[in-house]
Write a protein that holds these residues in place. Structure first.
Motif, PDB file in Angstrom:
ATOM      1  N   LEU A 190       0.797  -1.266   0.053  1.00  0.00           N
ATOM      2  CA  LEU A 190       0.210  -0.135  -0.103  1.00  0.00           C
ATOM      3  C   LEU A 190       0.798   1.314  -0.038  1.00  0.00           C
ATOM      4  CD1 LEU A 190      -2.645   1.388   0.317  1.00  0.00           C
ATOM      5  CD2 LEU A 190      -2.671   1.240   2.473  1.00  0.00           C
ATOM      6  N   GLU A 191       1.814   1.255   0.764  1.00  0.00           N
ATOM      7  CA  GLU A 191       3.011   2.245   0.893  1.00  0.00           C
ATOM      8  C   GLU A 191       3.403   2.688  -0.596  1.00  0.00           C
ATOM      9  OE1 GLU A 191       4.717   5.418   2.954  1.00  0.00           O
ATOM     10  OE2 GLU A 191       3.563   4.228   3.690  1.00  0.00           O
ATOM     11  N   ARG A 192       3.796   1.635  -1.156  1.00  0.00           N
ATOM     12  CA  ARG A 192       4.617   1.783  -2.560  1.00  0.00           C
ATOM     13  C   ARG A 192       3.429   2.223  -3.500  1.00  0.00           C
ATOM     14  NH1 ARG A 192       5.273  -3.335  -3.538  1.00  0.00           N
ATOM     15  NH2 ARG A 192       7.378  -3.315  -1.806  1.00  0.00           N
ATOM     16  N   ALA A 193       2.022   1.769  -3.419  1.00  0.00           N
ATOM     17  CA  ALA A 193       1.052   2.169  -4.403  1.00  0.00           C
ATOM     18  C   ALA A 193       0.815   3.576  -4.323  1.00  0.00           C
ATOM     19  CB  ALA A 193      -0.245   1.447  -4.085  1.00  0.00           C
ATOM     20  N   MET A 194       0.647   4.009  -2.807  1.00  0.00           N
ATOM     21  CA  MET A 194       0.568   5.518  -2.755  1.00  0.00           C
ATOM     22  C   MET A 194       1.490   6.382  -3.197  1.00  0.00           C
ATOM     23  SD  MET A 194      -2.018   6.862  -0.862  1.00  0.00           S
ATOM     24  CE  MET A 194      -3.484   5.986  -0.263  1.00  0.00           C
ATOM     25  N   ARG A 195       2.722   5.987  -2.943  1.00  0.00           N
ATOM     26  CA  ARG A 195       3.884   6.835  -3.675  1.00  0.00           C
ATOM     27  C   ARG A 195       3.938   6.521  -5.148  1.00  0.00           C
ATOM     28  NH1 ARG A 195       7.072   8.483   0.198  1.00  0.00           N
ATOM     29  NH2 ARG A 195       6.599   7.723   2.090  1.00  0.00           N
ATOM     30  N   LEU A 196       3.468   5.775  -5.719  1.00  0.00           N
ATOM     31  CA  LEU A 196       3.285   5.706  -7.293  1.00  0.00           C
ATOM     32  C   LEU A 196       2.121   6.623  -7.775  1.00  0.00           C
ATOM     33  CD1 LEU A 196       3.880   1.741  -8.077  1.00  0.00           C
ATOM     34  CD2 LEU A 196       5.152   3.741  -8.630  1.00  0.00           C
ATOM     35  N   TRP A 197       1.141   6.437  -7.020  1.00  0.00           N
ATOM     36  CA  TRP A 197      -0.120   7.505  -7.297  1.00  0.00           C
ATOM     37  C   TRP A 197       0.329   8.919  -7.145  1.00  0.00           C
ATOM     38  CZ3 TRP A 197      -5.032   7.853  -3.672  1.00  0.00           C
ATOM     39  CH2 TRP A 197      -5.883   8.558  -4.522  1.00  0.00           C
ATOM     40  N   LEU A 252      11.874   3.444   3.350  1.00  0.00           N
ATOM     41  CA  LEU A 252      11.545   3.414   2.387  1.00  0.00           C
ATOM     42  C   LEU A 252      12.477   2.853   1.137  1.00  0.00           C
ATOM     43  CD1 LEU A 252      11.034   7.611   2.210  1.00  0.00           C
ATOM     44  CD2 LEU A 252       9.390   5.827   2.322  1.00  0.00           C
ATOM     45  N   GLY A 253      13.656   2.504   1.412  1.00  0.00           N
ATOM     46  CA  GLY A 253      14.359   1.847   0.847  1.00  0.00           C
ATOM     47  C   GLY A 253      14.079   0.318   0.751  1.00  0.00           C
ATOM     48  N   ARG A 254      13.838  -0.221   1.648  1.00  0.00           N
ATOM     49  CA  ARG A 254      13.196  -1.559   2.045  1.00  0.00           C
ATOM     50  C   ARG A 254      12.195  -1.901   0.884  1.00  0.00           C
ATOM     51  NH1 ARG A 254       9.108  -3.957   3.773  1.00  0.00           N
ATOM     52  NH2 ARG A 254       9.204  -6.282   4.524  1.00  0.00           N
TER      53      ARG A 254
END
Length: 178
Positions: free
Chosen positions: A96-103, A151-153
């Motif tokens: 979800l964190e990754r998806a938010m950052r892509l959005w 974040l890097g993880r």
């Protein structure tokens, strides 16, 4: 599923849809079809798509940051909070964190909320460090390093390289607190 979905049901599903299909799935007709309900159910809870997006971002911010901080404060002794937070963050599902950052990469309003979340998280990490007698200026810098580690993880592709032992994690946290 029936048409009596709550606002929270829509928001939870919106976050799942974001993870699975990206921001393009955050539309009333797409979400309603996925849930097996009419679009009217969506519009019962949200004035329009922008209202839904705003509510979704606020819900994510609350559940992914504010609720985490409140839970730590309520459930974890002060001396252990930094270790527990880092341990949980580095072992959590980051989809979800990754998806938010892509959005956020293509949506200024999302990027603004994400920047606010980043500041809130870094400030909280800094406050945990100052509780261990780290100076305020050092705490801010160390908080950034801890957060950047998190974040890097998310970008490490090989699952076998994702975990570290609790002993190593404890040494990392101790180094940040010294």
């Amino acid at each position: 599923m029936n048409d009596r979905l709550s606002r929270k049901d829509w928001l939870k599903h919106g976050l799942r849809a974001l993870v699975v299909g990206g921001p393009g799935t955050l539309k009333a007709d797409v979400l309603a079809k996925q849930l097996g309900v009419s679009r009217g159910s969506f519009y019962w809870h949200f004035r329009n798509l922008a209202d839904f997006h705003d509510a979704l971002l606020a819900y994510w911010q609350t559940t992914s940051t504010q609720a985490v901080i409140e839970g730590l404060t309520a459930d974890v002794p002060q001396k252990d909070r930094l270790f527990v937070l880092v341990q949980r963050a580095l072992s959590a599902d980051t989809s979800l964190e990754r998806a938010m950052r892509l959005w956020a990469a293509n949506a200024p309003a999302v990027a603004s909320v994400l920047a606010e979340v980043d500041r809130e998280r870094i400030n909280y990490l800094g406050s945990l460090l100052t509780e261990h007698d780290v100076s305020t200026s050092d705490a801010v810098e160390r908080a950034k390093l801890i957060y950047w580690t998190y974040l890097g993880r998310m970008d490490v592709a090989a699952k076998d390289q994702m975990n570290v032992s609790d002993q190593t994690l404890a040494a990392f946290v101790a180094a940040m607190q010294d």
